[in-house]
Each structure stands twice: as C-alpha cells, then as structure tokens.
Design an enzyme around this catalytic site. Structure first.
Site, short mmCIF file in Angstrom:
data_model
loop_
_atom_site.label_atom_id
_atom_site.label_comp_id
_atom_site.label_asym_id
_atom_site.label_seq_id
_atom_site.Cartn_x
_atom_site.Cartn_y
_atom_site.Cartn_z
N ASP A 1 -3.30 4.32 -2.18
CA ASP A 1 -4.27 4.81 -1.19
C ASP A 1 -4.25 6.34 -1.14
OD1 ASP A 1 -5.87 5.13 1.09
OD2 ASP A 1 -4.30 4.50 2.48
N THR B 1 -11.47 5.74 10.34
CA THR B 1 -11.49 5.15 11.68
C THR B 1 -11.07 6.16 12.74
OG1 THR B 1 -9.38 4.15 11.09
CG2 THR B 1 -11.26 2.69 11.11
N LYS C 1 0.85 -1.19 0.00
CA LYS C 1 0.00 0.00 0.00
C LYS C 1 0.89 1.24 0.00
CE LYS C 1 -2.45 1.74 3.64
NZ LYS C 1 -2.26 3.20 3.62
N GLY D 1 0.61 -2.30 8.79
CA GLY D 1 1.76 -1.44 8.62
C GLY D 1 2.84 -1.73 9.64
N ARG D 2 2.81 -0.97 10.74
CA ARG D 2 3.93 -0.98 11.69
C ARG D 2 4.25 -2.34 12.28
NH1 ARG D 2 1.47 4.30 14.31
NH2 ARG D 2 -0.32 3.25 13.40
N LYS E 1 -7.26 8.17 -1.55
CA LYS E 1 -8.59 8.59 -1.06
C LYS E 1 -9.11 9.82 -1.79
CE LYS E 1 -7.77 6.83 3.66
NZ LYS E 1 -6.29 6.61 3.70
N LEU E 2 -9.39 9.65 -3.08
CA LEU E 2 -9.84 10.80 -3.87
C LEU E 2 -11.22 11.30 -3.43
CD1 LEU E 2 -7.46 9.70 -5.55
CD2 LEU E 2 -8.72 10.34 -7.59
N HIS E 3 -11.38 12.62 -3.45
CA HIS E 3 -12.65 13.26 -3.08
C HIS E 3 -12.66 14.64 -3.73
CE1 HIS E 3 -15.35 15.00 0.36
NE2 HIS E 3 -16.00 14.87 -0.78
N ASP E 4 -13.42 14.78 -4.84
CA ASP E 4 -13.48 16.06 -5.54
C ASP E 4 -14.73 16.00 -6.43
OD1 ASP E 4 -12.78 18.53 -6.84
OD2 ASP E 4 -10.67 18.11 -6.38
N THR F 1 -13.25 15.82 -12.07
CA THR F 1 -11.85 15.83 -11.62
C THR F 1 -11.42 14.43 -11.18
OG1 THR F 1 -12.06 18.13 -10.97
CG2 THR F 1 -10.25 16.91 -9.97
#
Ligand code: C5P
Length: 239
Positions: free
Chosen positions: A59, A122, A32, A213-214, A61-64, A68
C-alpha cells in the site's frame, strides 16, 4: 483466490511484525504493508512474507508522472506482490502507465499484481474537498466519478469506505473490486477512524476485501480476534 481479510501490518519494524505473526505460524494471511514498514525495511520484508506463504498488498499509493509510476510499478511487480495501489487523482494516463509497468515487471508465468485506486482518502471530508482541494462536486459524486475513471483506465478496483461500496458496484459492476478499510467489531474502540463498519455489514454492503488493522494487531489475543473476523464475515453472531 486470497482470503478476504487483509491485515494491516502498521508496525515500525520487522521485529515487531515477527512478534505479531508468531501465533499465526502456518496460517497463510493476506497482509498489508504500508509506508511505515516498507520505508524502514524495504523489499526484504516483502520477500520474508512471500517465503512465509502470505499474500501481500503493498500500500504505497503511487502518484507521480506516468513514466515514473510505470517504472516504479515494474519494480514492485518483480517483488511478487499480489496487490498494489495508486491515487486516481493522478489521472487516466498515469493509471494506464501503472498497468503497463506491472505487465512489464511481472515474471513470466506469474499473475500480474492487481492494482486498485484510491478515490478520495477517508480522511478527506466535504469541507476539505471544497475549501482546500477546490473540487466543487459533492464528495460521494467525486468518489463515484474517480471510480469510473479508474475502471476506464484499467484498474481492477478501488479502495473505498464500505459505505461507498454499493454505489461503486452499481456504477462499475460486481467484478470491480471494493477493498474497504475502516472496519471495527461492534464493541471495539474506533481510534482515529471516523465512519466504521463491522465485518458483517461491510460484506453486506458489497466489500470484496476488508482491511483491518488495530482490531487484530492490538487485540489482547490476535488469533482469537482473527477467528472472530472469519466467523462474523460468514454471518455468525458474537455474544
Ligand atoms: O487500524 P485500522 O483498522 O484503522 O487500519 C486501517 C488501515 O487501512 C491503515 O493501514 C490505514 O492506513 C488504511 N487505510 C485507511 N483508510 C483509507 C485507506 C487506507 O484506513 N482510506
């Protein structure tokens, strides 16, 4: 198709990523790439992962506005990524436009990248939902509603907490993907995540893919941590 383990490469530079990936040489991963890495390294980092044989979840996270998002998705599909995402709060037309853009940008003969929606981050809790975002419905119902909207808009699934996966599968069906972050081994540090779930529990709750991830990237022995993940996902116990 891909391994169910999506390793979140939250590193600031290509150099750090290469150092982390060295012991995995020859093992195809599902990685990712988030805003941190992509905004520093750009499309070249995606090309590098693809050349190394890794599947890529970009990742961003498109928002428009719909047009676009459509044009942006066209460009992302050309990069050959496997999975992308949008915010469901952008609405139905925006999510439909995302799929149109992906269809238009996918090279002939290749599979369209799958697209999933973020329902509620989250990091959003009930208080924030009501007081800041002014959404009056309970968080769980809001998540379920956004998941149904995402499905009706052509999305392939959602990013959600493993704790929400069962509810989403009940509402949207088994083939609607649940991609779940917030994964920790039982003896791990939680870091800044609030509600965490073990790999085994996430699978039992209905997760199709887990984002981790970590617990891998900051492990003393990342390769051993990755093997443990596979072992636990497959029902094995860890002493
Ligand atoms: O290190 P850790 O396992 O907590 O990383 C989880 C990854 O999943 C991070 O890249 C984080 O941005 C991402 N994520 C998340 N919660 C969401 C959506 C994405 O933790 N709701």
């Amino acid at each position: 198709m891909h391994t169910p383990f999506i390793v979140a490469l939250d590193f600031p530079s290509k150099h750090d990523v290469q150092q982390f990936l060295r012991p995995f040489s020859g093992t195809p991963l599902f990685v990712k790439v988030g805003m941190e890495l992509y905004y520093q390294e750009g499309p070249a980092i995606i090309a590098m992962f693809k050349e190394q044989g890794h599947a890529v979840f970009l990742d961003l996270k498109l928002h428009d506005i719909p047009n676009t998002v459509k044009q942006a998705m066209k460009g992302l599909a050309r990069l050959g990524v496997d999975l992308v995402n949008v915010h469901a709060v952008g609405g139905r037309r925006m999510m439909e436009a995302a799929i149109e853009g992906l269809d238009a940008g996918t090279p002939s003969g290749a599979a369209r990248p799958r697209c999933i929606a973020v329902t509620q981050l989250t990091s959003t809790d009930e208080r924030m939902l009501h007081e800041e975002l002014w959404i009056s419905q309970p968080l769980e119902e809001t998540v379920s509603h956004y998941a149904a909207l995402a499905q009706a808009s052509g999305m392939d699934g959602v990013v959600c907490s493993a704790n929400e996966a069962t509810l989403i599968k009940e509402r949207c069906g088994a083939s609607f993907l649940a991609v779940t972050p917030g994964i920790r081994f039982a003896d791990d540090s939680v870091h800044d995540q609030v509600r965490v779930v073990t790999p085994r529990k996430a699978r039992a709750l209905g997760a199709d893919y887990i984002v981790i991830g970590r617990s891998i990237t900051r492990a003393v022995d990342p390769l051993a941590a990755y093997s443990r993940l596979q072992h636990e996902w497959n029902g094995g116990e860890t002493e």
